[in-house]
Design an enzyme around this catalytic site. Structure first.
Site, short mmCIF file in Angstrom:
data_model
loop_
_atom_site.label_atom_id
_atom_site.label_comp_id
_atom_site.label_asym_id
_atom_site.label_seq_id
_atom_site.Cartn_x
_atom_site.Cartn_y
_atom_site.Cartn_z
N GLU A 24 -13.38 -23.91 119.11
CA GLU A 24 -13.81 -24.00 117.22
C GLU A 24 -15.08 -24.97 117.00
O GLU A 24 -15.38 -25.55 117.18
CB GLU A 24 -12.85 -24.97 117.06
CG GLU A 24 -12.91 -25.04 115.67
CD GLU A 24 -11.99 -26.59 115.00
OE1 GLU A 24 -11.06 -26.29 114.31
OE2 GLU A 24 -11.85 -27.09 115.77
N CYS B 176 -10.00 -25.68 109.23
CA CYS B 176 -9.82 -25.17 110.28
C CYS B 176 -8.45 -24.31 110.82
O CYS B 176 -8.37 -23.81 111.45
CB CYS B 176 -8.35 -26.51 110.66
SG CYS B 176 -7.27 -27.01 109.01
N LYS C 71 -7.16 -44.18 105.69
CA LYS C 71 -8.39 -44.16 106.32
C LYS C 71 -9.07 -43.40 106.32
O LYS C 71 -9.40 -42.05 106.40
CB LYS C 71 -9.01 -44.73 107.39
CG LYS C 71 -10.08 -45.39 108.18
CD LYS C 71 -10.26 -44.85 109.60
CE LYS C 71 -10.65 -43.57 109.84
NZ LYS C 71 -12.32 -42.87 109.02
#
Length: 496
Positions: free
Chosen positions: A396, A299, A190
Site C-alpha cells: 500500500e 484505504c 483519539k
C-alpha cells in the site's frame, strides 16, 4: 494563518491551543503542545495540547462512570436517538466551519470536504441513530424436554475506545462514534495527531446537543501514548481502529492480554479490472477517481489496474489525460481538484515507492514527482510495470499512484481473479464490464469485502464496509456496524 479565499472566515478553534474534551469539559492536555500543520503550505495552522497517560485515564474514568450509572446506556432508546439527531442537526448547521477545518488540516478541496465527506459523516450519524430503537433480540424455539422460554438480547458492550486516522478524519470518527453511541456505549475518541481539529469541534457540538457528560470524550495525542494507553486500559471494553496494518497488528497483540473486543479496518491494495466491452466513458474516469480522490490517501483506493490489451492504450491514455488536467492546490483555493499529501513524511514515502517501482522496471507514463511549490504535493502518477511482485504492486503506497498491468483473451476469468487476488489485502475491488455473467462471476471470486461494478462509488451508511485478509476484522456501517458495539446474551427459562 492566511486563508487563500476571502469567502472563508477563520474558525475560532484555531486561535487557542486545542483542548481535550473530558467529562463534558474542555481541558488542556498535560502532554507536549503539538504543531498542527497546513499541508498545503507547510506552515503551522494551529497548536494542540496532547493527552498523557493520566489524561487518557481521566477520559476512560469519565466514560466508565457514564456507562455504569446508566445515564446513556439506560436512557430510553428513542431519547438516545433524538439526542443523536439533534447532534446531527448542529453539525449540519456548522457544516461550513467544520468543512473549512477539515480542508485546512488535511489539504483536501473545500467543496469535497463539505459536500461529500462532512455531509457523509452527518448522514452516518443520522442513519445509525435509527438503530438505537431497533437493536432487538429474538425468541428461540428449543428441543429440550419440557416447556421453555428462550430469547436473546443485544446489550451495549461498555466503554469503546475509538482510534481514527488522518486521511478522512471527520467521516471516520463518525463511522465509529455513531454506531457506538446508538448501541448505548460511552466513548473515548483519539483522533490522529496530525488532524485533530474536527474531532474537537464535533465533541463541542455533542455537548451543545445535550449528550450527557462523559459519553463523548476526545483525547488528541500521539498514538504511542494516548492510543496505546487506550488499548491497554482495563476499563475499556472495545477498541475500534482504522489505520495501518502494522499498527492494527500491534493493537491486536495489546488487547490479547484481557481479550477486549476489537475491530480493525486496515490497509488495502485494491484491484481495478477493465474488460474491452466496458463503457470506457465510465471506466476511465472511474478508474482515475478511484486512485486520485483524496490524493490517493484512501484505504479503498483502486491502486492496481488490470486492463485488457485491446483497450489498454486507450484506457491508460485516458487516465493520463485526466491526471495531467487535474488542478493541484490548497483545499481552499477555488478550482482545486487535488490537494497535498498530509505531511512531508507521507510525501517522501510515496516518492521512495516511485523510485522502487522504476528500479523494478516500471515506466512512468505521467507524474512521478513532487512539483516545485510549497506544501506536500505529488503529481498524480500512472506507472506501467510487468513485475507482479514489485513493491509498488504488492504494498500500500497511500498516494496518487496507479500501477497498471495487462491481460488478454488467453486469460480466463480464473486467471484474472488470480492476478487481482494476488495480494495480502482484500478491502475493495472494481470491475468494469457490460457482461452481467462475467461481472457476477468476478464479484463471486474476488477476495475482497467490497466489490463495485461499473462505478468507483458505493459507500452508503446502510452498507457494511470492511475487508478480507490483512485488511482487517469486522465491518463498519449498516446493522453489522452497530451490532459490533454489542454483546449478545441468551436467556433460557424453564417454565412450570
Amino acid at each position: 494563518m492566511t486563508l487563500t479565499s476571502t469567502a472563508h472566515v477563520r474558525p475560532a478553534l484555531l486561535d487557542a491551543p486545542l483542548p481535550l474534551l473530558i467529562d463534558g469539559r474542555e481541558v488542556a492536555g498535560r502532554g507536549a503542545v503539538i504543531d498542527v500543520m497546513n499541508p498545503s503550505t507547510g506552515e503551522v495552522l494551529a497548536r494542540a495540547t496532547s493527552a498523557t497517560v493520566e489524561d487518557v485515564d481521566a477520559a476512560v474514568a469519565a466514560a466508565r462512570t457514564a456507562f455504569d450509572d446508566g445515564r446513556w446506556s439506560k436512557l430510553a432508546p428513542a431519547r438516545r436517538a433524538a439526542l443523536l439527531q439533534r447532534w446531527a442537526d448542529l453539525l449540519e448547521e456548522n457544516i461550513e466551519e467544520i468543512a473549512l477545518l477539515e480542508s485546512l488540516n488535511c489539504g483536501k478541496p473545500f467543496p469535497i470536504a463539505r459536500d461529500f465527506e462532512i455531509r457523509q459523516g452527518i448522514e452516518i450519524l443520522r442513519y445509525q441513530s435509527g438503530w438505537a430503537t431497533k437493536l432487538n433480540g429474538e425468541t428461540r424455539d428449543m428441543s429440550l424436554p419440557g416447556t421453555w422460554h428462550a430469547y436473546t438480547r443485544r446489550q451495549a458492550i461498555g466503554v469503546a475506545g475509538l482510534i481514527v486516522p488522518w486521511n478522512v478524519p471527520f467521516t471516520l470518527a463518525m463511522s465509529k462514534l455513531a454506531p457506538a453511541l446508538a448501541a448505548g456505549c460511552t466513548t473515548v475518541l483519539k483522533p490522529a495527531e496530525l488532524t485533530p481539529l474536527t474531532a474537537v469541534r464535533l465533541g463541542q457540538l455533542a455537548v451543545e446537543a445535550g449528550i450527557p457528560t462523559g459519553v463523548v470524550n476526545i483525547i488528541p495525542g500521539p498514538g504511542s501514548v494516548a492510543g496505546q494507553r487506550l488499548a491497554e486500559h482495563p476499563d475499556v471494553d472495545k477498541i475500534s481502529f482504522t489505520g495501518s496494518t502494522a499498527v492494527g497488528q500491534h493493537l491486536l497483540r495489546t488487547v490479547s492480554h484481557d481479550l477486549k473486543r476489537i475491530s480493525l479496518e486496515l490497509g488495502g491494495k485494491s484491484p481495478v479490472v477493465i474488460y474491452p466491452d466496458a463503457d470506457l466513458s465510465i471506466a476511465i474516469p472511474g478508474a482515475a477517481q478511484a486512485i486520485f480522490a483524496n490524493s490517493g490517501q484512501v484505504c479503498a483506493a483502486g491502486s492496481r489496474l488490470y486492463v485488457h490489451r485491446d483497450v489498454a492504450d486507450e484506457v491508460v491514455a485516458g487516465i493520463k489525460k485526466i491526471a495531467e488536467s487535474m488542478q493541484l492546490g490548497a483545499g481552499t483555493e477555488p478550482g482545486t481538484q487535488m490537494g497535498p499529501l498530509v505531511s512531508s513524511v507521507q510525501r517522501d514515502k510515496v516518492l521512495d515507492y516511485l523510485a522502487q517501482g522504476v528500479a523494478a522496471g516500471g515506466t512512468i507514463v505521467t507524474g512521478g514527482f513532487a512539483p516545485e511549490r510549497d506544501g506536500y504535493f505529488i503529481q498524480p502518477t500512472v506507472m506501467l510495470i510487468e513485475d507482479p511482485q514489485a513493491s509498488v504492486v504488492k504494498e500500500e503506497i497511500f498516494g496518487p499512484v496507479l500501477v497498471a498491468q495487462t491481460f488478454g483473451d488467453e486469460d480466463s476469468i480464473e486467471d484474472v481473479l488470480a492476478m487481482a487476488n494476488d495480494n495480502e489485502y482484500g478491502l475493495n475491488s472494481l470491475v468494469f464490464t457490460r457482461d452481467i455473467s462475467r461481472a457476477l462471476l468476478l464479484a463471486e471470486g474476488l477476495q475482497a469485502g467490497n466489490v463495485r461494478v461499473n462505478t468507483p462509488a458505493g459507500m452508503d451508511p446502510a452498507l457494511p464496509f470492511g475487508g478480507y485478509g490483512m485488511s482487517g476484522w469486522g465491518r463498519e456501517n449498516g446493522r453489522e456496524g452497530v451490532e459490533a458495539y454489542t454483546e449478545l446474551k441468551t436467556v433460557t427459562i424453564k417454565l412450570g
